[in-house]
Structure formats: structure tokens, C-alpha cells
Design a protein around this motif. Structure first.
Motif, PDB file in Angstrom:
ATOM      1  N   ARG A  84       0.816  -1.210   0.000  1.00 16.47           N
ATOM      2  CA  ARG A  84       0.000   0.000   0.000  1.00 16.47           C
ATOM      3  C   ARG A  84       0.852   1.263   0.000  1.00 16.47           C
ATOM      4  NH1 ARG A  84      -5.204  -0.749   1.039  1.00 16.47           N
ATOM      5  NH2 ARG A  84      -5.442   1.389   1.737  1.00 16.47           N
ATOM      6  N   THR A  85       1.840   1.281   0.875  1.00 11.15           N
ATOM      7  CA  THR A  85       2.648   2.492   0.970  1.00 11.15           C
ATOM      8  C   THR A  85       3.430   2.710  -0.326  1.00 11.15           C
ATOM      9  OG1 THR A  85       2.755   2.201   3.349  1.00 11.15           O
ATOM     10  CG2 THR A  85       4.379   3.674   2.377  1.00 11.15           C
ATOM     11  N   GLU A  86       3.878   1.624  -0.928  1.00 11.49           N
ATOM     12  CA  GLU A  86       4.579   1.710  -2.207  1.00 11.49           C
ATOM     13  C   GLU A  86       3.638   2.257  -3.278  1.00 11.49           C
ATOM     14  OE1 GLU A  86       4.682  -0.634  -0.071  1.00 11.49           O
ATOM     15  OE2 GLU A  86       6.717  -1.417   0.170  1.00 11.49           O
ATOM     16  N   VAL A  87       2.394   1.773  -3.246  1.00 12.53           N
ATOM     17  CA  VAL A  87       1.412   2.251  -4.229  1.00 12.53           C
ATOM     18  C   VAL A  87       1.101   3.728  -4.002  1.00 12.53           C
ATOM     19  CG1 VAL A  87      -1.022   2.045  -4.875  1.00 12.53           C
ATOM     20  CG2 VAL A  87       0.434   0.013  -4.843  1.00 12.53           C
ATOM     21  N   ASP A  88       1.094   4.127  -2.740  1.00 11.54           N
ATOM     22  CA  ASP A  88       0.906   5.561  -2.445  1.00 11.54           C
ATOM     23  C   ASP A  88       1.978   6.395  -3.138  1.00 11.54           C
ATOM     24  OD1 ASP A  88      -1.352   5.401  -0.907  1.00 11.54           O
ATOM     25  OD2 ASP A  88      -0.251   5.104   0.972  1.00 11.54           O
ATOM     26  N   GLN A  89       3.208   5.898  -3.096  1.00 12.00           N
ATOM     27  CA  GLN A  89       4.310   6.595  -3.758  1.00 12.00           C
ATOM     28  C   GLN A  89       4.032   6.711  -5.251  1.00 12.00           C
ATOM     29  OE1 GLN A  89       6.637   7.615  -1.283  1.00 12.00           O
ATOM     30  NE2 GLN A  89       8.289   6.150  -1.715  1.00 12.00           N
ATOM     31  N   MET A  91       1.147   6.588  -6.742  1.00  9.97           N
ATOM     32  CA  MET A  91       0.009   7.462  -7.003  1.00  9.97           C
ATOM     33  C   MET A  91       0.440   8.932  -6.966  1.00  9.97           C
ATOM     34  SD  MET A  91      -2.483   5.428  -7.570  1.00  9.97           S
ATOM     35  CE  MET A  91      -3.969   6.423  -7.493  1.00  9.97           C
ATOM     36  N   ARG A  92       1.322   9.224  -6.016  1.00 12.88           N
ATOM     37  CA  ARG A  92       1.758  10.609  -5.881  1.00 12.88           C
ATOM     38  C   ARG A  92       2.566  11.082  -7.093  1.00 12.88           C
ATOM     39  NH1 ARG A  92       1.851  10.018  -0.601  1.00 12.88           N
ATOM     40  NH2 ARG A  92       3.877   8.974  -0.628  1.00 12.88           N
ATOM     41  N   ASP A 113      -3.454  -3.755  -4.904  1.00 13.94           N
ATOM     42  CA  ASP A 113      -3.302  -2.478  -4.210  1.00 13.94           C
ATOM     43  C   ASP A 113      -3.458  -1.292  -5.162  1.00 13.94           C
ATOM     44  OD1 ASP A 113      -3.149  -3.233  -1.570  1.00 13.94           O
ATOM     45  OD2 ASP A 113      -1.010  -3.691  -1.668  1.00 13.94           O
ATOM     46  N   ALA A 117      -6.320   1.593  -4.747  1.00  8.98           N
ATOM     47  CA  ALA A 117      -5.960   3.006  -4.726  1.00  8.98           C
ATOM     48  C   ALA A 117      -6.645   3.762  -5.853  1.00  8.98           C
ATOM     49  CB  ALA A 117      -4.448   3.146  -4.836  1.00  8.98           C
TER      50      ALA A 117
ATOM     51  N   GLN C   7      -0.312   8.431   6.413  1.00 11.32           N
ATOM     52  CA  GLN C   7      -0.821   7.284   5.654  1.00 11.32           C
ATOM     53  C   GLN C   7       0.025   6.033   5.911  1.00 11.32           C
ATOM     54  OE1 GLN C   7      -3.580   7.096   3.062  1.00 11.32           O
ATOM     55  NE2 GLN C   7      -3.144   5.039   3.785  1.00 11.32           N
ATOM     56  N   ALA C   8       1.333   6.222   5.923  1.00  7.45           N
ATOM     57  CA  ALA C   8       2.213   5.075   6.146  1.00  7.45           C
ATOM     58  C   ALA C   8       2.010   4.512   7.546  1.00  7.45           C
ATOM     59  CB  ALA C   8       3.673   5.477   5.938  1.00  7.45           C
ATOM     60  N   ASN C  11      -1.182   2.559   7.517  1.00  5.41           N
ATOM     61  CA  ASN C  11      -0.936   1.249   6.900  1.00  5.41           C
ATOM     62  C   ASN C  11      -0.186   0.344   7.864  1.00  5.41           C
ATOM     63  OD1 ASN C  11      -2.074   2.322   4.627  1.00  5.41           O
ATOM     64  ND2 ASN C  11      -0.161   2.555   3.501  1.00  5.41           N
ATOM     65  N   ARG C 128     -12.677  -0.645  -3.827  1.00 10.34           N
ATOM     66  CA  ARG C 128     -11.872   0.576  -3.853  1.00 10.34           C
ATOM     67  C   ARG C 128     -11.736   1.110  -2.436  1.00 10.34           C
ATOM     68  NH1 ARG C 128      -9.653   1.203  -9.072  1.00 10.34           N
ATOM     69  NH2 ARG C 128     -11.308   1.016 -10.614  1.00 10.34           N
ATOM     70  N   ASP C 129     -10.690   1.867  -2.214  1.00 10.25           N
ATOM     71  CA  ASP C 129     -10.450   2.389  -0.871  1.00 10.25           C
ATOM     72  C   ASP C 129     -11.463   3.448  -0.466  1.00 10.25           C
ATOM     73  OD1 ASP C 129      -8.373   0.738  -0.659  1.00 10.25           O
ATOM     74  OD2 ASP C 129      -6.816   2.241  -1.018  1.00 10.25           O
ATOM     75  N   ARG C 131     -11.851   6.982   1.091  1.00  9.59           N
ATOM     76  CA  ARG C 131     -10.938   8.115   1.186  1.00  9.59           C
ATOM     77  C   ARG C 131     -11.451   9.115   2.199  1.00  9.59           C
ATOM     78  NH1 ARG C 131      -7.094   8.743  -2.376  1.00  9.59           N
ATOM     79  NH2 ARG C 131      -6.915   7.051  -3.873  1.00  9.59           N
ATOM     80  N   ARG C 136      -6.306   7.192   2.821  1.00 12.60           N
ATOM     81  CA  ARG C 136      -7.211   6.174   2.306  1.00 12.60           C
ATOM     82  C   ARG C 136      -7.017   4.882   3.086  1.00 12.60           C
ATOM     83  NH1 ARG C 136      -4.836   2.721  -1.500  1.00 12.60           N
ATOM     84  NH2 ARG C 136      -2.599   3.010  -1.589  1.00 12.60           N
ATOM     85  N   GLU C 252       6.609   0.239   7.257  1.00 17.23           N
ATOM     86  CA  GLU C 252       5.973   1.142   6.292  1.00 17.23           C
ATOM     87  C   GLU C 252       6.753   2.449   6.167  1.00 17.23           C
ATOM     88  OE1 GLU C 252       3.626   0.228   4.243  1.00 17.23           O
ATOM     89  OE2 GLU C 252       3.416  -1.698   5.245  1.00 17.23           O
ATOM     90  N   VAL C 255       9.686   2.404   3.807  1.00 14.51           N
ATOM     91  CA  VAL C 255       9.373   2.608   2.397  1.00 14.51           C
ATOM     92  C   VAL C 255       9.515   4.079   2.041  1.00 14.51           C
ATOM     93  CG1 VAL C 255       7.547   2.445   0.677  1.00 14.51           C
ATOM     94  CG2 VAL C 255       7.830   0.629   2.368  1.00 14.51           C
ATOM     95  N   LEU C 256       9.035   4.940   2.947  1.00 16.80           N
ATOM     96  CA  LEU C 256       9.056   6.376   2.675  1.00 16.80           C
ATOM     97  C   LEU C 256      10.429   6.983   2.895  1.00 16.80           C
ATOM     98  CD1 LEU C 256       5.907   7.976   4.280  1.00 16.80           C
ATOM     99  CD2 LEU C 256       6.387   7.512   1.886  1.00 16.80           C
TER     100      LEU C 256
END
Lengths: 271, 245, 288
Positions: A84-89, A91-92, A113, A117, C7-8, C11, C128-129, C131, C136, C252, C255-256
Motif C-alpha cells: 500500500r505504501t509503495e502504491v501511495d508513492q 500514485m503521488r 493495491d 488506490a 498514511q504510512a 498502513n 476501492r479504498d 478516502r 485512504r 511502512e 518505504v518512505l
């Protein structure tokens, strides 16, 4: 069979030539197709860590840079149960196309995912993960609908390809059987051309029979006759035209492009 | 007839070592009996053999006429013999109420009723019933261990060094509590290092040396015995002084 | 950036809660049997497939499928315990741990043999999520989160309010005294293994619900589960829950803030740091 770039970059002194396309070629082909189907110039490239991730992306990026496009790489952990977090990236990044370069299991996670999204752009990936099995493992038809899969393809419909089909009694022979067929034919022709049944002969003369114009042949028997008659041959096989670069890489290969349509893999084209 | 009879008990931690070499003892209802002796004499081992925690190589143990020699922990409990070990004698991660509940694990139907009885006898436990056992002081912990034992409504209470590590005041309080139990009919057999206090609190005593009973009799009689005084009590006094009491 | 961090974390909260379920199973088995059962990954996989079998092949609703995931994995764990691990009891915890590792590999291959290598999706609609602002969340996540919380509440009640649950905690705390009080160690061990394995199975199914069941479903979890249990303090159930939440969120955030492919490194780093700095973990057992 390996597509890793590093193989032919080893100091093999010409002893190596391969029919499997390398990642340079594949990366470029992936990018060209992404550009074509998305009609845009922003691609997000998602792939797990593999020996060919970086080189595939580098060549993908070269193709995007050439047309003034933008692309970004995200190497994810394919053992993570949720992306999910990867997909957020992704999407952004506001990509119009996402290239998903993983294997079946992680691509399943990724596509689910991406669907959750609400990604609206195009999805392109290698055919070994975007295929009928993926449609089933994702389980929700909408989540895979429209995704493209592409794989190096044998020269479907060519005379060589038909011969392999007859030989192995399969309507649609896999690329690897076709490549083996080509390996044997090329070795025989090279030895005939050099009039010497040795490895050295194959190394020195394989390009004399594989490329450079001349009489097109698709099997060793026809080729041997032509060589005996003193004519120059240019082998055009089952897997492809079989032309090699100095390093031993194949110069061009056909790809088979497919798209998920109504939950089934539909052929787009082979080119 | 004695509530607890031990005859010719022998054994040790492994089948080969004989720490206890044929010990016979008996305790009557309402009687408090101390086992004393030098370190390594086999006092605690004798209690563990009697409780079935260690396997005996010879001898018999009866509680109220029932033979509990080498019986399962459940049978030993059912016969009314309860051992309070010297260390790790409470469940540190459980609160007091739960610790007491564990004392009546084999008789769940009687648990609540017995727990109220224990709370009545030991009000401190009632006050701190939801405190985790590992937060208790040494004296409180021994009290809880006693409470857990009482949950089985024992006929025989075997205590392995109940006052070890306690202050003299806490030890005295604990002896008073034990005396109260004995008054209500429980037969008490305890191993003690604090010889003078133990003999002061008990009715009778056994002196164990090298796995054998070398002397038995009334607490007063043992305390007055010159040999015993010289052997243990004098030594103990000297040790206590050295330890800075 | 702030919204992406929130968000992270969100998750991570969800994935950590799901991770907590098998982590509780792992730590509970350690608490009572005193060895780390590394087969827990494959047992989670078995739970995922048992749940899939119930849901897809037999057409059961999810609630009932969770039941089969629990029972299937629980029985598999008990069988492994009795047939493979228990006979090594005399050789010590290390041998038992190594044996459990081998059992895990055997179980994984039994799954491959029985179900093939393909990923198997559950019969649940992919939605779908939902929001809210920049954030989300998927309905499935919310559901899984709720299932994990419910399960933990049930487990808490069973451990604290029932006689057997109390006996399990007592045995974990002081096995000798528990035996003296008439608790049969074999019974407690069997129940612990059954429940611990069952929880791993439900954990596997929760993960597979969000993705798909495949022979490596549980294997992907094992490092995180182990890191969570070590972080919380091996043998401590509240520790395992807290450890799992932290590991979930840290993974999570990796990842960021770092790169996604460092996730595995984070798991190992946590284990290494905890073992070096505070071997007993956050809620570790008191010494002695």
C-alpha cells in the motif's frame, strides 16, 4: 538462458553469443510500449530487487529521456504482504503508466493495491507475470482488466517456427524451444561454412551465416546445400532473425504483446 | 495416629545420589515440627521426596492413612499434603487473586469459597488482591505462598525455609500465622535455618545430619541439649554476629 | 509529506495488528514450551490454505473460513509438535528450534505438493479504498483490523478469565509450581500449541485475504513475526502485540524514508539492536 547484461560483458573473447534478448533491449522495448499505450510521458517503474532491475530501468529511462518524458524507479520488497505504501508513492507521482516488473506473487499484491488506490492509468509488465494466472490469482476481473503483458516472442508464423511446431508437436512452441532449434542450426551452418567441426570454427564464422545478407534459410539442411553451392546464407530462424552484435547479444527480437480483455489474455500483436 | 508418617525415606536428585539415607518422621494434627541441621544435611531434599517432587529410592509416605509414596502431584494434593517450596513459590506474573485460584486448580468448584476463607485469614492478601505477585515484598510473598497452599485445605503443610530472607519481625509474624494454622488442626512440618526461632515456635524437632535423623524430641529438649547447642546453635550465633545481625 | 507519513503509519497500524496475531502465537508457544517455533511461517501458510479451501472450494463464508484456518493450522502445529519436536525435548531448546525450522520446510513443500505453486485468491470482492482527505483505507483492511482486534480480545478473555487460560499463564510463569498445583504440563502444552498454531493460521489467512495464498505466504511473515516477538520480549503476549505494531509501522516508514528494499534489513536490525541493548525486550521477563 539469461537476459542479464553482465553475461556478455564478461571477457569471453567472442566465445559467447545468445538468442535471449538482454535487459538493454528489453528495457528499451518495455519503454517504447509504455509510451505507445499510455500516450503520455510519465511512467513509474516498480520492480523488486533482482540482478537486472537497475539495468532494465536504466534502459527504460533512456527511452523515456529521448522523448523528453519522466520516469522514476521504486524497488520494492517482494516479500512484503502489502504494498500500500509503495502504491501511495506511485500514485503521488501521477504517472500515466506504471510498469510492474515483478513476478506473479508480488505482482498480484501490487495490482490489487493499485486497484484499491484507484489507479486509472495504463499498467504494463512482463508476460511472465501479467498473464492468465495473474487474472486468476488477483481474483477481481476489474483489477487486471486492460493490463498489458509483453514477452520476447518467437517468430510466430515464420518457416522456422512452423518447423519447431512440427518437431515438438505443439501448436505454439515456447520461445526457449525455438531458441534451442536456432542454436543447433547455427552451429551446424557455421561449421559447414568454416569446413571445420570445432568450437573455434563456430566462434569465427557464426556471424557469416547468421547475418549480413544472402540467401535466407530457416534450417540447416537448406543452408548446407546453399553453402555447398558456394552461396552466402543469412539464417532467419524460429526465435527471430538471429543477428548478433560484436558482444554476442541479439540485435532485435520480436515481442508478443497481450492485453487482459474481459478477463482473458488477448493478443495485441507480435512485433 | 499421626497425620503424616514418613518411614525409611531415601533418595536424592538423581537415582544414584543418596542425599537422604532412610529418614522416618511423623507429625500429628495441630502439631508444628521443625527439621533442623547443617547445610547439605538433606532437609529440603527430604521434603521434596515426601511431596513426590523427587523420586524416592526407598521408604513410604502416608497422609491420613493414604499412601502417597511417589504419587502424582494431583494425588498428593488430594490426600491433603501441600508443599510450599523455598523459592519461586508464587506466580510472579499473576495477581494475588489468580495465584490463590491456582492453589485450588484441581478443585475449581470450591475455589471461590476457599479464596474467601483465605482472605479472611490473611487480610493483607484481600487488600492487595489485584497486585501482581512480583511486586510484593519478601514477607508478603511468603504469606501469599502460604495462602496458595491453604487453597488446597491441607491436612499437612510442608514449608521449606519459610523465613529465608525475611527480617526478624516479618519472620516472627509468619511464625505466628503458621501457629494459627496449626491451632486449627493443620499438621506443619518445616525446614528452617533460623534454628532458635524455629525451635521456639515449634512443638517438636528432628535433627538431620548427613541424611539421617540423629536426634528427635521436644523443641525445648533439643534446644537444651549441650551437643546440639555446640554443633549448630553456637555456630549459628557466631555466624549471625559475623553477618552483622 | 506529512499526509504520506500519516498514511504510512495508518498502513503500519493495520499491518502491525495483523502481524500481532501470529506473533502472539509464536510468543505463547515460546512462553510455555521454551523454544522458538520457526515453523510458524509455514503454519501460517497452512492456515491461509485451509481458509482458502473453506472459502473458495467449499463456499463457506469468511467467518467460518477463519475457523478452519484456526483448526487446520492448530492441528498441524500439534502434529508437528508431537511427531517431530517433542521427541527432541531432552536435547534442549536449540535442537527443538532447529527441528521446527526443518518442520517448516517440510510443511511448505507439503503445501506446494497439495495445492501447487500458484497464488490463490480468496472469494472476496476487491473494493476501492475509502478516502478521507488525503488518506485512504481499504474496507478489507478495516475488516482485517477488526478481526485481529476481536481475536486479541477473545484471547485476552480466555487467558485471564478461564481456569485453563490462567493455568497456561501460570505454567509460562512458573512451570514447577504449576505442576505442584496439579496442572498437567502435557495438557497445557497441547492447548498452547493448538492455540498458538491456530493464531498463526489466522494470521496467514488475514494476510492472504489482503493478497493471495501462496506457498510462501507465511515465510514472508516469519522475520517480522520474530522481530516483533523479540522486540516485545520473547514470551510476553502484550510485548508481542506492541512489538508487532512497532515493526508494522517501522516497515511502512522504511518505504518512505529509506528504500522499500531495506525492509528485511530493518527486521534484522531490530533483532540485533534488541538483543544487544535490551535482550529481554520491551516487556521481557524479569531476570531469574
Amino acid at each position: 538462458m539469461s537476459g542479464a547484461d553482465s553475461i556478455t560483458q564478461l571477457p569471453h573473447n567472442g566465445w559467447l553469443a545468445r538468442t535471449q534478448p538482454n535487459t538493454t533491449l528489453q528495457g528499451r522495448k518495455f519503454a517504447e510500449f509504455c509510451l505507445e499505450v499510455s500516450g503520455g510521458k510519465r511512467a513509474f517503474f516498480m520492480m523488486p530487487q533482482t540482478p537486472f532491475t537497475q539495468s532494465t530501468f536504466n534502459n527504460f529511462k533512456i527511452a523515456y529521456d529521448k522523448v523528453g518524458g519522466a520516469t522514476e524507479l521504486l524497488i520494492y520488497d517482494d516479500k512484503k504482504p502489502s504494498l500500500r505504501t509503495e502504491v501511495d508513492q506511485a500514485m503521488r507521482y501521477n504517472a500515466d503508466c506504471i510498469f510492474v516488473g515483478g513476478y506473479l506473487t508480488d505482482t498480484t499484491v501490487l495490482l490489487r493495491d493499485l486497484f484499491r488506490a484507484g489507479f486509472k492509468g495504463k499498467i504494463v509488465g512482463p508476460g511472465y507475470s501479467i498473464n492468465q494466472k495473474l487474472v486468476e490469482s488477483v481474483g477481481q476481473p476489474e483489477a487486471t482488466e486492460g493490463a498489458y503483458g509483453m514477452l520476447p516472442s518467437p517468430q510466430e508464423g515464420s518457416n522456422g517456427w512452423k518447423k519447431v511446431a512440427d518437431l515438438i508437436k505443439q501448436a505454439s512452441p515456447d520461445p526457449f524451444s525455438c531458441q534451442i532449434y536456432d542454436h543447433i542450426n547455427l552451429a551446424i551452418l557455421a561449421m559447414a561454412q568454416a569446413k571445420d567441426a570445432s568450437g573455434q570454427a563456430i566462434r569465427d564464422t557464426v556471424r557469416a551465416v547468421s547475418q549480413g545478407g544472402g540467401e535466407k534459410v530457416d534450417n540447416a539442411v537448406d543452408g548446407l546445400k546453399a553453402i555447398a553451392a558456394g552461396r552466402k546464407v543469412d539464417y532467419d530462424g524460429a526465435s527471430g532473425p538471429c543477428d548478433f552484435t560484436e558482444l554476442g547479444d541479439i540485435t532485435d527480437v520480436k515481442f508478443r504483446y497481450e492485453q487482459v480483455k474481459a478477463g482473458k489474455m488477448a493478443l495485441v500483436r507480435i512485433a | 495416629m499421626s497425620v503424616l508418617s514418613i518411614e525409611g525415606l531415601a533418595g536424592g536428585y538423581a537415582s544414584a545420589d543418596h542425599i537422604v539415607k532412610g529418614v522416618s518422621m511423623s507429625v500429628d494434627a495441630s502439631e508444628m515440627v521443625a527439621i533442623i541441621g547443617p547445610n547439605g544435611a538433606g532437609k529440603s531434599t527430604a521434603l521434596k521426596l515426601a511431596a513426590g517432587l523427587l523420586r524416592c529410592t526407598a521408604g513410604r509416605v502416608w497422609v491420613g492413612g493414604a499412601d502417597i509414596t511417589a504419587a502424582s502431584p494431583q494425588s498428593v494434593l488430594a490426600a491433603g499434603f501441600v508443599l510450599v517450596p523455598q523459592e519461586r513459590n508464587v506466580f510472579g506474573a499473576l495477581n494475588i487473586a489468580e495465584n490463590l485460584a491456582m492453589g485450588a486448580f484441581t478443585t475449581p468448584a470450591l475455589m471461590r469459597q476457599r479464596r474467601e476463607a483465605v482472605y479472611a485469614r490473611l487480610p493483607l492478601l484481600a487488600q492487595r488482591r489485584s497486585a501482581l505477585a512480583h511486586t510484593l515484598s519478601g514477607g508478603q510473598r511468603q504469606l501469599l505462598a502460604m495462602g496458595i497452599a491453604l487453597m488446597a485445605e491441607p491436612k499437612v503443610l510442608a514449608l521449606d525455609e519459610p523465613t529465608a530472607g525475611l527480617s526478624p519481625m516479618a519472620a516472627a509474624e509468619l511464625f505466628a500465622t503458621i501457629r494459627g494454622l496449626a491451632k486449627d488442626g493443620v499438621a506443619v512440618l518445616m525446614v528452617e535455618q533460623n534454628v532458635i526461632e524455629a525451635l521456639g515456635a515449634c512443638d517438636r524437632g528432628y535433627v538431620l545430619v548427613d541424611g539421617r535423623v540423629v536426634r528427635e524430641g521436644s523443641a525445648g529438649g533439643i534446644m537444651d541439649d549441650e551437643d546440639i547447642r555446640r554443633l549448630f546453635l553456637g555456630g549459628r550465633k557466631a555466624q549471625r554476629t559475623a553477618a552483622g545481625y | 509529506m506529512v499526509s504520506s507519513i500519516i498514511q504510512a503509519l495508518l498502513n503500519g497500524l493495520v499491518s502491525g495488528t495483523i502481524l500481532a496475531v501470529p506473533a502472539i502465537g509464536f510468543t505463547a508457544i515460546f512462553a510455555v514450551l521454551r523454544y522458538p517455533n520457526f515453523a510458524i511461517g509455514s503454519l501460517a501458510t497452512i492456515g491461509a490454505y485451509a481458509g482458502w479451501l473453506a472459502n473458495v472450494r467449499l463456499g463457506w463464508p469468511l467467518e467460518a473460513s477463519f475457523g478452519l484456518a484456526f483448526v487446520g493450522a492448530g492441528i498441524a502445529t500439534l502434529a508437528a509438535e508431537w511427531l517431530a519436536v517433542r521427541p527432541l525435548e531432552k536435547s534442549g531448546a536449540l535442537m527443538m528450534a532447529i527441528c521446527s525450522l526443518a518442520v517448516g520446510i517440510v510443511l511448505e513443500n507439503i503445501v506446494r505438493f497439495a495445492f501447487g505453486n500458484e497464488a490463490r485468491g480468496f472469494n472476496v470482492p476487491l473494493m476501492r479504498d475509502i478516502r478521507f482527505g488525503d488518506l485512504r483505507m481499504s474496507p478489507q483492511q478495516v475488516e482485517n483490523f477488526a478481526v485481529a482486534l476481536l481475536l486479541m480480545a477473545l484471547l485476552w478473555a480466555a487467558l485471564n478469565l478461564t481456569r485453563m487460560g490462567r493455568a497456561m499463564r501460570a505454567t509460562a510463569d512458573n512451570p514447577d509450581l504449576a505442576r505442584l498445583k496439579g496442572v498437567q504440563p502435557g495438557t497445557v502444552a497441547a492447548i498452547t500449541v493448538l492455540v498458538g498454531g491456530g493464531l498463526a493460521g489466522i494470521g496467514g489467512m488475514l494476510v492472504a485475504l489482503d493478497t493471495a495464498a501462496d506457498p510462501l505466504t507465511g515465510f514472508r511473515l516469519i522475520l517480522s513475526v520474530f522481530a516483533a516477538a523479540v522486540l516485545g520480549g520473547l514470551g510476553s503476549i502484550p510485548g508481542a502485540v506492541l512489538g508487532a505494531l512497532i515493526i508494522g509501522m517501522v516497515e511502512e516508514l522504511t518505504v518512505l524514508l529509506l528504500a522499500p528494499n531495506y525492509r528485511t534489513a530493518i527486521g534484522f536490525a531490530v533483532i540485533l539492536i534488541v538483543l544487544t541493548v535490551r535482550p529481554s525486550g520491551l516487556f521481557g521477563e524479569r531476570a531469574g
